[in-house]
Design a protein around this motif. Structure first.
Motif, PDB file in Angstrom:
ATOM      1  N   VAL A  42       0.522  -1.099   0.202  1.00  0.00           N
ATOM      2  CA  VAL A  42      -0.495  -0.174  -0.091  1.00  0.00           C
ATOM      3  C   VAL A  42       0.889   1.068  -0.244  1.00  0.00           C
ATOM      4  CG1 VAL A  42      -1.806   1.287   1.154  1.00  0.00           C
ATOM      5  CG2 VAL A  42      -2.453  -0.972   0.982  1.00  0.00           C
ATOM      6  N   ALA A  43       2.106   1.163   1.204  1.00  0.00           N
ATOM      7  CA  ALA A  43       2.897   2.460   1.192  1.00  0.00           C
ATOM      8  C   ALA A  43       3.836   2.812  -0.597  1.00  0.00           C
ATOM      9  CB  ALA A  43       3.693   2.537   1.935  1.00  0.00           C
ATOM     10  N   VAL A  44       3.978   1.000  -1.111  1.00  0.00           N
ATOM     11  CA  VAL A  44       4.205   1.657  -2.418  1.00  0.00           C
ATOM     12  C   VAL A  44       4.119   2.071  -3.791  1.00  0.00           C
ATOM     13  CG1 VAL A  44       6.246   0.666  -3.737  1.00  0.00           C
ATOM     14  CG2 VAL A  44       6.852   0.269  -1.261  1.00  0.00           C
ATOM     15  N   TRP A  45       2.491   1.745  -3.609  1.00  0.00           N
ATOM     16  CA  TRP A  45       1.642   1.436  -4.628  1.00  0.00           C
ATOM     17  C   TRP A  45       0.595   2.129  -4.445  1.00  0.00           C
ATOM     18  CZ3 TRP A  45       5.010  -3.393  -4.008  1.00  0.00           C
ATOM     19  CH2 TRP A  45       6.479  -2.861  -5.179  1.00  0.00           C
ATOM     20  N   PHE A  46       0.211   1.963  -3.577  1.00  0.00           N
ATOM     21  CA  PHE A  46      -1.311   2.734  -3.016  1.00  0.00           C
ATOM     22  C   PHE A  46      -1.380   4.080  -3.013  1.00  0.00           C
ATOM     23  CE2 PHE A  46      -4.679  -1.592  -3.141  1.00  0.00           C
ATOM     24  CZ  PHE A  46      -3.387  -2.350  -4.169  1.00  0.00           C
ATOM     25  N   ILE A  47      -0.799   4.156  -2.021  1.00  0.00           N
ATOM     26  CA  ILE A  47      -0.907   5.740  -1.561  1.00  0.00           C
ATOM     27  C   ILE A  47      -0.119   7.036  -2.725  1.00  0.00           C
ATOM     28  CG2 ILE A  47       0.619   7.135  -0.100  1.00  0.00           C
ATOM     29  CD1 ILE A  47      -1.936   5.562   1.032  1.00  0.00           C
TER      30      ILE A  47
ATOM     31  N   THR B 111       6.257   6.210   5.351  1.00  0.00           N
ATOM     32  CA  THR B 111       7.115   6.227   6.319  1.00  0.00           C
ATOM     33  C   THR B 111       5.827   5.931   7.839  1.00  0.00           C
ATOM     34  OG1 THR B 111       8.499   7.678   6.213  1.00  0.00           O
ATOM     35  CG2 THR B 111       8.708   7.124   8.128  1.00  0.00           C
ATOM     36  N   GLY B 112       4.638   6.983   8.003  1.00  0.00           N
ATOM     37  CA  GLY B 112       3.575   6.245   8.709  1.00  0.00           C
ATOM     38  C   GLY B 112       3.020   5.186   8.810  1.00  0.00           C
ATOM     39  N   ILE B 113       2.857   4.773   7.474  1.00  0.00           N
ATOM     40  CA  ILE B 113       2.355   3.463   7.450  1.00  0.00           C
ATOM     41  C   ILE B 113       3.270   2.731   7.118  1.00  0.00           C
ATOM     42  CG2 ILE B 113       1.135   1.637   5.210  1.00  0.00           C
ATOM     43  CD1 ILE B 113      -0.050   4.674   3.749  1.00  0.00           C
ATOM     44  N   LEU B 114       4.288   2.472   6.954  1.00  0.00           N
ATOM     45  CA  LEU B 114       5.526   1.290   7.633  1.00  0.00           C
ATOM     46  C   LEU B 114       6.066   1.433   9.372  1.00  0.00           C
ATOM     47  CD1 LEU B 114       7.884   2.336   3.914  1.00  0.00           C
ATOM     48  CD2 LEU B 114       6.623   0.482   4.542  1.00  0.00           C
ATOM     49  N   PHE B 115       5.365   2.162   9.353  1.00  0.00           N
ATOM     50  CA  PHE B 115       5.666   2.119  10.695  1.00  0.00           C
ATOM     51  C   PHE B 115       4.482   1.684  11.170  1.00  0.00           C
ATOM     52  CE2 PHE B 115       4.370   5.196  14.126  1.00  0.00           C
ATOM     53  CZ  PHE B 115       6.106   3.749  15.662  1.00  0.00           C
TER      54      PHE B 115
ATOM     55  N   THR C  59      13.634   4.660   3.081  1.00  0.00           N
ATOM     56  CA  THR C  59      12.296   3.743   3.260  1.00  0.00           C
ATOM     57  C   THR C  59      12.462   2.333   2.866  1.00  0.00           C
ATOM     58  OG1 THR C  59      10.552   6.070   2.575  1.00  0.00           O
ATOM     59  CG2 THR C  59       9.939   3.745   2.096  1.00  0.00           C
ATOM     60  N   THR C  60      13.393   2.266   1.693  1.00  0.00           N
ATOM     61  CA  THR C  60      13.928   0.717   1.393  1.00  0.00           C
ATOM     62  C   THR C  60      14.979   0.085   2.635  1.00  0.00           C
ATOM     63  OG1 THR C  60      14.089   1.632  -0.321  1.00  0.00           O
ATOM     64  CG2 THR C  60      15.780  -0.067  -0.367  1.00  0.00           C
ATOM     65  N   VAL C  61      15.407   1.527   3.742  1.00  0.00           N
ATOM     66  CA  VAL C  61      15.994   0.179   4.761  1.00  0.00           C
ATOM     67  C   VAL C  61      14.889  -0.709   5.424  1.00  0.00           C
ATOM     68  CG1 VAL C  61      16.922   1.189   7.285  1.00  0.00           C
ATOM     69  CG2 VAL C  61      17.784   1.520   4.541  1.00  0.00           C
ATOM     70  N   LEU C  62      13.613   0.480   5.737  1.00  0.00           N
ATOM     71  CA  LEU C  62      12.494  -0.049   6.574  1.00  0.00           C
ATOM     72  C   LEU C  62      11.628  -1.677   5.962  1.00  0.00           C
ATOM     73  CD1 LEU C  62      10.509   3.282   7.287  1.00  0.00           C
ATOM     74  CD2 LEU C  62      11.726   1.681   9.187  1.00  0.00           C
ATOM     75  N   ILE C  63      11.738  -1.042   5.149  1.00  0.00           N
ATOM     76  CA  ILE C  63      10.742  -2.762   4.519  1.00  0.00           C
ATOM     77  C   ILE C  63      11.988  -3.511   4.484  1.00  0.00           C
ATOM     78  CG2 ILE C  63      10.505  -3.034   1.582  1.00  0.00           C
ATOM     79  CD1 ILE C  63       9.717  -0.248   1.049  1.00  0.00           C
ATOM     80  N   VAL C  64      13.314  -3.633   4.357  1.00  0.00           N
ATOM     81  CA  VAL C  64      13.440  -4.641   4.083  1.00  0.00           C
ATOM     82  C   VAL C  64      13.651  -5.265   5.757  1.00  0.00           C
ATOM     83  CG1 VAL C  64      16.386  -5.395   3.912  1.00  0.00           C
ATOM     84  CG2 VAL C  64      14.977  -3.571   2.549  1.00  0.00           C
ATOM     85  N   ILE C  65      13.997  -4.406   6.507  1.00  0.00           N
ATOM     86  CA  ILE C  65      14.198  -4.569   8.142  1.00  0.00           C
ATOM     87  C   ILE C  65      12.864  -5.520   8.014  1.00  0.00           C
ATOM     88  CG2 ILE C  65      14.187  -4.297  10.066  1.00  0.00           C
ATOM     89  CD1 ILE C  65      15.834  -1.763   9.677  1.00  0.00           C
ATOM     90  N   THR C  66      11.525  -4.996   7.865  1.00  0.00           N
ATOM     91  CA  THR C  66      10.437  -5.617   8.360  1.00  0.00           C
ATOM     92  C   THR C  66      10.283  -6.883   7.941  1.00  0.00           C
ATOM     93  OG1 THR C  66       8.863  -3.518   7.923  1.00  0.00           O
ATOM     94  CG2 THR C  66       7.921  -5.361   7.868  1.00  0.00           C
TER      95      THR C  66
END
Length: 561
Positions: free
Chosen positions: A95-100, A293-297, A542-549
């Motif tokens: 959602v964060a990468v493609w929908f928003i 960032t909020g959505i990934l959080f 943002t990429t770092v947050l995605i990879v960690i998750t």
């Protein structure tokens, strides 16, 4: 052991109530001075931080049906139910990468507005009315009823209606201040929710350790759970065979192994997080990077949720099957309340505060969305077209009050039968029937320029019709070879298709019909959304947050496969 509350418990709860109320009023006063327009009231446009967006998403998502219902599923299924939460984190990344970016670029404020902009006004009106009914009579009612039942059980079992009204009034107090008040009070709510939930899980694990002679140690208690209930720590439910017990069949019907990952669970999560009013109202309170960032959080917070809402259920299962928990009121849904009986004085109050925070935050988020859809997509367009900014805010507040009043009336004597199936099952059952059609309509509308308005209308109707067909009638049509047998209490039998598989079949055939219909239209629909170079590109942080998750999720699946 009856979970009654002492003075210290009430004191902890009152402190929580005062803190949330005072903070909410402070935010309201500041918002009233600085922001007077309707968009500020409904969307808090341009003023939400990433941490407020993420916390608000979780607070609106986690409610009594998660605490009570998912703990019950933890008692029944085990860790497999954590897939709802961990795959939600993956869905939030999508959602964060493609929908928003699509929503923000096209200045979408509500889901009906998306449908009107992309398809036509008829589709938007149909879905606006439908969403209002769904939010009021399914979401609000189930959250209010199940939440009141849970807190009533802790308070002695004699105050159901008083608690129901109290929850409604508390949520109204927050909701009437607008989106900014809802979002920022959600930060406190989610903090209380997580702290209270973690404390409950910790006490549950130490209690297990104590009863099994390994000391009051949470890690030792967790090892006891894995030893005593190894089948509860498998992510994939095996498909039953001819010699399987009814319990094994019932588990597979609830969560059909790998087929859940092929079909239903992705539709549930992507529809909920990507095509839901809650997302747009919070994400539009910021620019693209802040929204992402909020959505990934929120996605990272979702990784914690099984520890809070599922683990107590497994602990209750081990204690119950070994005779340390003699009474389980209300079947599996009584697992969470049963664990609370072990909490010391004061911590019970914290757990009640956590439950209340979850309930009130969800109620406030729901009625705010109801208010926004009604005011902007129905009242302003069809009833009072000349309504000014102040009038729209007042209409929104009336809608908030009316929605909550209806929810209270319909749950007063459990008119809708929520208590008969459980709140979590109730929500999944009635939203799941429309999820395939709605998600197909949004997905194709966003990413395939050829999708037509006629295909969208047919898709949402067909998705519902196919859900009814596969859930209610297909078993009799397909016969014994492809379906599972489950015995009903009256001794008669019936064949059932697991619910997730029904959703996958409905989604597949709905998409197929919509694509065929759209090929009959123009190659590019005139109302198709335009994309631009770099629109979906993400920044390094943002990429770092995605990879960690993703790494955390992979590690969890490797551990519990």
């Amino acid at each position: 052991m009856k979970p009654t509350l002492a003075f210290a418990d009430y004191a902890v709860f009152i402190i929580y109530f005062i803190v949330v109320s005072v903070y909410g009023y402070t935010v309201y006063r500041k918002r009233k001075q600085d922001e007077q327009d309707a968009k500020a009231y409904f969307l808090a446009e341009g003023n939400l931080t990433w941490w407020a967006i993420g916390a608000s998403l979780i607070a609106s998502n986690i409610s009594a049906e998660q605490f009570i219902g998912m703990s019950g599923e933890g008692f029944f299924l085990g860790i497999a139910v954590a897939a709802y939460e961990w795959l939600a984190a993956v869905a939030l990344i999508i959602v964060a990468v493609w929908f928003i970016p699509v929503y923000l670029k096209n200045k979408i404020y509500t889901m009906p507005q998306f449908l009107k902009t992309r398809y036509n006004e008829s589709t938007a009106l149909i879905m606006a009315v439908f969403w209002l009914f769904l939010y009021v009579f399914v979401n609000l009612t189930s959250i209010l009823y199940l939440g009141a039942v849970a807190i009533n059980g802790l308070a002695g079992g004699e105050y159901l209606h008083v608690i129901m009204v109290g929850l409604a009034v508390f949520a109204l107090f927050i909701s009437l201040g607008g989106m900014k008040v809802v979002a920022y009070t959600d930060v406190i709510q989610v903090a209380v929710l997580i702290i209270g939930g973690l404390v409950t899980s910790y006490i549950a694990l130490t209690t297990v350790g104590q009863y099994f002679g390994v000391g009051e140690n949470a890690i030792a208690g967790f090892k006891v759970l894995m030893k005593e209930a190894p089948e509860h720590f498998k992510m994939i439910i095996p498909k039953p065979t001819a010699t399987s017990s009814q319990l094994e069949i019932d588990k597979y019907l609830t969560f059909p192994g790998l087929m859940s990952y092929v079909a239903g669970i992705w539709i549930i999560n992507l529809n909920y997080w990507g095509c839901n009013q809650y997302i747009t109202q919070r994400a539009l309170g910021a620019d693209l990077q802040t929204a992402r960032t909020g959505i990934l959080f929120a996605g990272m917070l979702k990784l914690l949720m099984p520890l809070i809402v599922m683990l107590p259920g497994i602990a209750a299962y081990v204690l119950y099957t070994n005779g340390h928990l003699p009474q389980l009121v209300g079947g599996k849904d009584g697992a969470y309340s049963a664990v609370l009986t072990f909490l010391p004085t004061g911590l019970k109050g914290l757990s009640v505060a956590a439950l209340t925070a979850a309930i009130v935050a969800s109620l406030a988020g729901k009625v705010n969305s109801i208010s926004t859809i009604y005011t902007l997509d129905i009242h302003k367009k069809y009833i009072q077209k000349e309504a000014g900014e102040k009038q729209q805010v007042n209409i929104g507040r009336i809608a908030v009050f009316a929605a909550m009043l209806l929810a209270v009336l319909f749950t007063w004597n459990d008119i809708l039968g929520i208590g008969g199936v459980g709140g979590f099952t109730y929500i999944q059952k009635y939203t799941g029937f429309i999820s395939p059609g709605v998600f197909a309509m949004f997905f194709l509308g966003m990413f395939w320029k050829r999708t037509t308005g006629a295909a969208a209308i047919v898709g949402v109707i067909l998705g519902f019709a196919l859900s009814v067909l596969f859930n209610e009638y297909a078993p009799a049509l397909f016969g014994n070879d492809t379906l599972l047998y489950t015995a009903y209490p009256n001794g008669k039998g019936a064949f059932e298709i697991p619910f997730h598989i029904c959703m996958g079949l409905s989604f597949f055939f709905t998409m197929l019909v919509m694509i065929i219909m759209s090929f009959a239209g123009p190659k590019v629909n005139p109302k198709a959304f335009e994309t631009e170079p770099g629109m979906f590109k993400v920044k390094p942080q943002t990429t770092v947050l995605i990879v960690i998750t993703l790494l955390i999720i992979v590690a969890l699946y490797v551990k519990f496969w």
